[in-house]
Design an enzyme around this catalytic site. Sequence first.
Site, PDB file in Angstrom:
ATOM      1  N   ASN A 202       0.834  -1.209   0.000  1.00 22.94           N
ATOM      2  CA  ASN A 202       0.000   0.000   0.000  1.00 22.94           C
ATOM      3  C   ASN A 202       0.865   1.253   0.000  1.00 22.94           C
ATOM      4  OD1 ASN A 202       0.627  -0.803   2.692  1.00 22.94           O
ATOM      5  ND2 ASN A 202      -0.975   0.503   3.509  1.00 22.94           N
TER       6      ASN A 202
ATOM      7  N   GLU B 166      -3.216  -4.769  -2.791  1.00 20.29           N
ATOM      8  CA  GLU B 166      -3.757  -5.701  -3.784  1.00 20.29           C
ATOM      9  C   GLU B 166      -3.859  -5.047  -5.153  1.00 20.29           C
ATOM     10  OE1 GLU B 166      -4.886  -4.902  -0.807  1.00 20.29           O
ATOM     11  OE2 GLU B 166      -6.332  -6.347  -0.047  1.00 20.29           O
TER      12      GLU B 166
ATOM     13  N   CYS C 130     -10.224  -5.235   0.959  1.00 25.43           N
ATOM     14  CA  CYS C 130     -11.357  -4.299   0.997  1.00 25.43           C
ATOM     15  C   CYS C 130     -12.263  -4.526  -0.213  1.00 25.43           C
ATOM     16  CB  CYS C 130     -10.858  -2.855   1.050  1.00 25.43           C
ATOM     17  SG  CYS C 130     -10.306  -2.219  -0.539  1.00 25.43           S
TER      18      CYS C 130
ATOM     19  N   CYS D 145     -10.845  -3.592  -3.694  1.00 28.78           N
ATOM     20  CA  CYS D 145      -9.870  -4.556  -4.221  1.00 28.78           C
ATOM     21  C   CYS D 145     -10.552  -5.847  -4.671  1.00 28.78           C
ATOM     22  CB  CYS D 145      -8.796  -4.837  -3.180  1.00 28.78           C
ATOM     23  SG  CYS D 145      -7.722  -3.400  -2.947  1.00 28.78           S
TER      24      CYS D 145
HETATM   25  N1  THU Z   1      -5.287  -1.441   2.735  1.00 28.85           N
HETATM   26  C1  THU Z   1      -4.756  -2.316   1.835  1.00 28.85           C
HETATM   27  O1  THU Z   1      -3.620  -2.160   1.389  1.00 28.85           O
HETATM   28  N2  THU Z   1      -5.532  -3.354   1.441  1.00 28.85           N
HETATM   29  C2  THU Z   1      -6.790  -3.595   1.879  1.00 28.85           C
HETATM   30  O2  THU Z   1      -7.448  -4.495   1.369  1.00 28.85           O
HETATM   31  C3  THU Z   1      -7.346  -2.804   2.964  1.00 28.85           C
HETATM   32  C4  THU Z   1      -6.620  -1.552   3.292  1.00 28.85           C
HETATM   33  C5  THU Z   1      -4.491  -0.291   3.144  1.00 28.85           C
HETATM   34  C6  THU Z   1      -4.969   1.022   2.601  1.00 28.85           C
HETATM   35  C7  THU Z   1      -4.448   2.008   3.618  1.00 28.85           C
HETATM   36  O3  THU Z   1      -3.134   2.386   3.248  1.00 28.85           O
HETATM   37  C8  THU Z   1      -4.389   1.214   4.909  1.00 28.85           C
HETATM   38  O4  THU Z   1      -4.492  -0.152   4.549  1.00 28.85           O
HETATM   39  C9  THU Z   1      -5.492   1.569   5.892  1.00 28.85           C
HETATM   40  O5  THU Z   1      -6.735   1.493   5.288  1.00 28.85           O
END
Ligand code: THU
Length: 134
Positions: free
Chosen positions: A47, A60, A91, A94
């Site tokens: 992320n 993702e 989430c 994704c």
């Molecule tokens: N995040 C992800 O990388 N993947 C997910 O499926 C859920 C959330 C990240 C986004 C953000 O940088 C942090 O987690 C908090 O939401």
Amino acid sequence: MQVTDPSDEELLNLAANAAKNSYSPYSGIRVGAALVGENGEVILGTNVENSSYGLSICAERVAVFTAVTKGIRKFKKIAISLSDGSGIMPCGACRQVLREFGRDILVITRDKTGKTTTFYLDDLLPHSFTLKGE
Ligand code: THU
């Protein structure tokens, strides 16, 4: 070294390792994703956040977009992990982005006890929106 067709455990470890490169100064949540293409190649993502919060992107989606950039559009599975090896569910955004490229992708994560758990994307995003009729 390039790992091809890793086990679910290896894939979770690769995801946790990718999470160590996370740029997440705002949430402090370090996420990694390890996606396996139909050719067995592993594509990593982490992320990347932004001071304009809405521009942040999940691990993702970074993995999926990187794979597509490499010409890989069919995926077998994806592992998602926090940097400490604990699990995280993908989430909704994704799930939808993954769904564009298949409904039978295996999503691998860990439950609260640390046990490896797998889901079919179709079970995580049932009755999904698609224009492709697949
Ligand atoms: N995040 C992800 O990388 N993947 C997910 O499926 C859920 C959330 C990240 C986004 C953000 O940088 C942090 O987690 C908090 O939401």
